[in-house]
Design a protein around this motif. Structure first.
Motif, mmCIF file in Angstrom:
data_model
loop_
_atom_site.group_PDB
_atom_site.id
_atom_site.type_symbol
_atom_site.label_atom_id
_atom_site.label_comp_id
_atom_site.label_asym_id
_atom_site.label_seq_id
_atom_site.Cartn_x
_atom_site.Cartn_y
_atom_site.Cartn_z
ATOM 1 N N LEU A 161 27.681 2.313 38.337
ATOM 2 C CA LEU A 161 28.804 2.534 39.252
ATOM 3 C C LEU A 161 28.469 2.062 40.666
ATOM 4 N N GLU B 93 25.154 6.056 36.699
ATOM 5 C CA GLU B 93 25.397 6.117 38.137
ATOM 6 C C GLU B 93 24.915 4.829 38.819
ATOM 7 N N GLN B 94 23.845 4.264 38.304
ATOM 8 C CA GLN B 94 23.357 3.004 38.853
ATOM 9 C C GLN B 94 24.376 1.888 38.614
ATOM 10 N N ARG C 112 35.643 6.973 34.245
ATOM 11 C CA ARG C 112 35.092 6.932 35.607
ATOM 12 C C ARG C 112 34.877 5.488 36.070
ATOM 13 N N ARG D 55 32.644 8.394 30.752
ATOM 14 C CA ARG D 55 32.068 7.303 31.541
ATOM 15 C C ARG D 55 33.031 6.121 31.627
ATOM 16 N N ASP E 234 22.623 9.555 32.414
ATOM 17 C CA ASP E 234 23.499 9.734 33.574
ATOM 18 C C ASP E 234 23.018 8.887 34.744
ATOM 19 N N GLU E 235 21.706 8.805 34.923
ATOM 20 C CA GLU E 235 21.149 8.004 36.018
ATOM 21 C C GLU E 235 21.473 6.525 35.834
#
Length: 445
Positions: free
Chosen positions: A323, A320-321, A365, A362, A316-317
């Motif tokens: 995005l 998010e990086q 998103r 993902r 997940d990290e």
């Protein structure tokens, strides 16, 4: 007078199904050009063809499945099928599924395909026929064409098997490339789409090669080639450019209007950990600085890129990086793939494969972030006047593209009521409305 037997002999017709990327499309065009030079006609239907060539894609499992389905359809509709392309390297799988195919060859094996056609439908030569236009045959509309400048790739990305299919980098001689481009320009092509597996690497295998072009030597390097192509009076668009340091040299050419302010760069991800697992360059913070510098030099620059979500080990990290990087980089045009194993790819053996539902979440998103970024950039164009190229005209108006839009993969500019235009026209348009990746406008003088 006896009837002319040549005119009573039926001219053989060959059909073709071309799958996969633009590089495969160029392979199909080269095959058709060779066949047309020998007197073959090209059939647009299965039942009108003496044989059908299926040019396959073999990169992803989903593409392999599509290729096998296309082969099966061609066999059912025609019965005489010759298989070529990237999946052709796996002849055993093709023949296990479709044992009645006539021949199987790998990618860019043009002569082997032509030989297979000869075996099923021998050519009928007629020296009175004008067989091939100087620019060759193309499967694209008349106003744009792909120019393939090299084959193969020297990179060894862990998710990719292209080097195993198409081999290492082999650059075309620069004089061949420039002569083909000039023939296309003389034939009326208005937009040239430069492609290869690794366009930025062009010439690395022929470092000392050069061609005499308009009275001066031009070296076999991407930047010098781009500058020479920019002298032909066409839109020149660069695809599949890795972010080598010398890519910085091409940005001034874009700022000067010599080539289109458009870069297609496959960044793939932004997490250093994921990029290392992909065997890709991992310093995306430095890339952000370069992108800012590119846009300072060329404010109109549009960047297109593709990304992979759900790569093995992606947390997940990491996502998010990605995005956050995407929002900061302000990539104009984004494509995204959900990771899938490819037969023979090293990434198959990596640990911590991501669940399919996580990949899907993902993907959605990322594409929503990409849509929002693109929509903001599109909204900023309202009221501005830009140049567009016309792709299609019907009784309701015209479909066009801006300099930021490559055919098939990017957005459109819709010109409602503009019915007096022709495909290939390049006109100035004022933008009235914008939404996501698309624009609406009207022609101005």
């Amino acid at each position: 007078m006896k009837p002319d037997s040549r005119r009573r002999t039926a001219i053989p017709k060959i059909g073709i199904v071309s799958l996969g990327c633009a590089k495969a499309l160029v392979d199909s065009e080269r095959i058709l050009t060779r066949l047309r030079a020998e007197g073959y006609d090209i059939s647009g239907t299965y039942d009108g063809a003496d044989a059908v060539i299926v040019n396959t894609c073999g990169f992803l499992d989903s593409a392999r499945a599509e290729s096998l389905e296309a082969i099966g359809e061609a066999l059912a509709e025609n019965g005489k099928v010759i298989v070529t392309g990237c999946m052709g390297v796996d002849e055993a799988t093709i023949r296990a599924t479709h044992p009645s195919v006539l021949a199987v060859t790998g990618p860019h094996q043009y002569q082997q395909v032509v030989n297979a056609v000869h075996a099923v439908a021998p050519p009928v030569a007629d020296p009175l026929m004008s067989l091939v236009p100087p620019e060759g045959l193309h499967l694209t509309p008349h106003h744009y064409a792909y120019l393939k400048i090299s084959e193969g790739c020297n990179h060894r990305c862990s998710f990719c098997i292209i080097p195993g299919i198409r081999g290492d980098l082999v650059s075309r001689p620069i004089d061949d490339v420039l002569q083909e481009a000039e023939r296309l320009a003389l034939a009326g092509v208005r937009e040239l789409l430069v492609i290869s597996q690794d366009t930025g690497a062009y010439g690395q295998d022929i470092r000392h090669a050069e061609a005499l072009w308009r009275g001066r030597p031009v070296k076999a390097r991407m930047t010098e080639l781009a500058g020479a192509l920019g002298e032909l009076g066409m839109w020149v668009r660069l695809h599949y450019v890795y972010p080598y340091p010398h890519v910085d040299e091409v940005i001034p050419l874009m700022a000067e209007g010599k080539i289109l302010p458009y870069l297609d760069i496959p960044f793939q991800h932004a997490s250093p950990k994921v990029l290392r697992a992909m065997r890709r360059p991992a310093d995306h913070e430095k890339l952000l600085e370069r992108i800012r510098g590119w846009r300072q030099t060329c404010p109109d620059l549009a960047i297109r890129s593709t990304f992979i979500v759900g790569f093995p080990g992606e947390t997940d990290e990491d996502f998010e990086q990605l995005l956050a990087w995407l929002e900061e980089a302000r990539i104009d045009r984004v494509g995204c793939f959900k990771y899938e194993n490819v037969n023979g790819a090293p990434s198959n053996a990596l640990a911590d494969h991501v669940e399919e539902e996580v990949k899907e979440e993902r993907y959605n998103r990322l594409m929503e972030v990409a849509r929002q970024v693109s929509d903001e950039m599109s909204q900023a164009k309202i009221g501005k006047v830009i140049e567009v190229i016309i792709d299609e005209v019907d009784d309701e108006g015209a479909f066009a593209r801006s300099k930021a839009d490559s055919p098939e993969v990017d957005g459109n500019v819709f010109l409602n009521g503009e019915t007096d235009l022709e495909p290939g026209d390049i006109v100035r348009v004022e933008i009235d409305h914008a939404e996501d990746f698309d624009l609406w406008g009207h022609v101005v003088e």
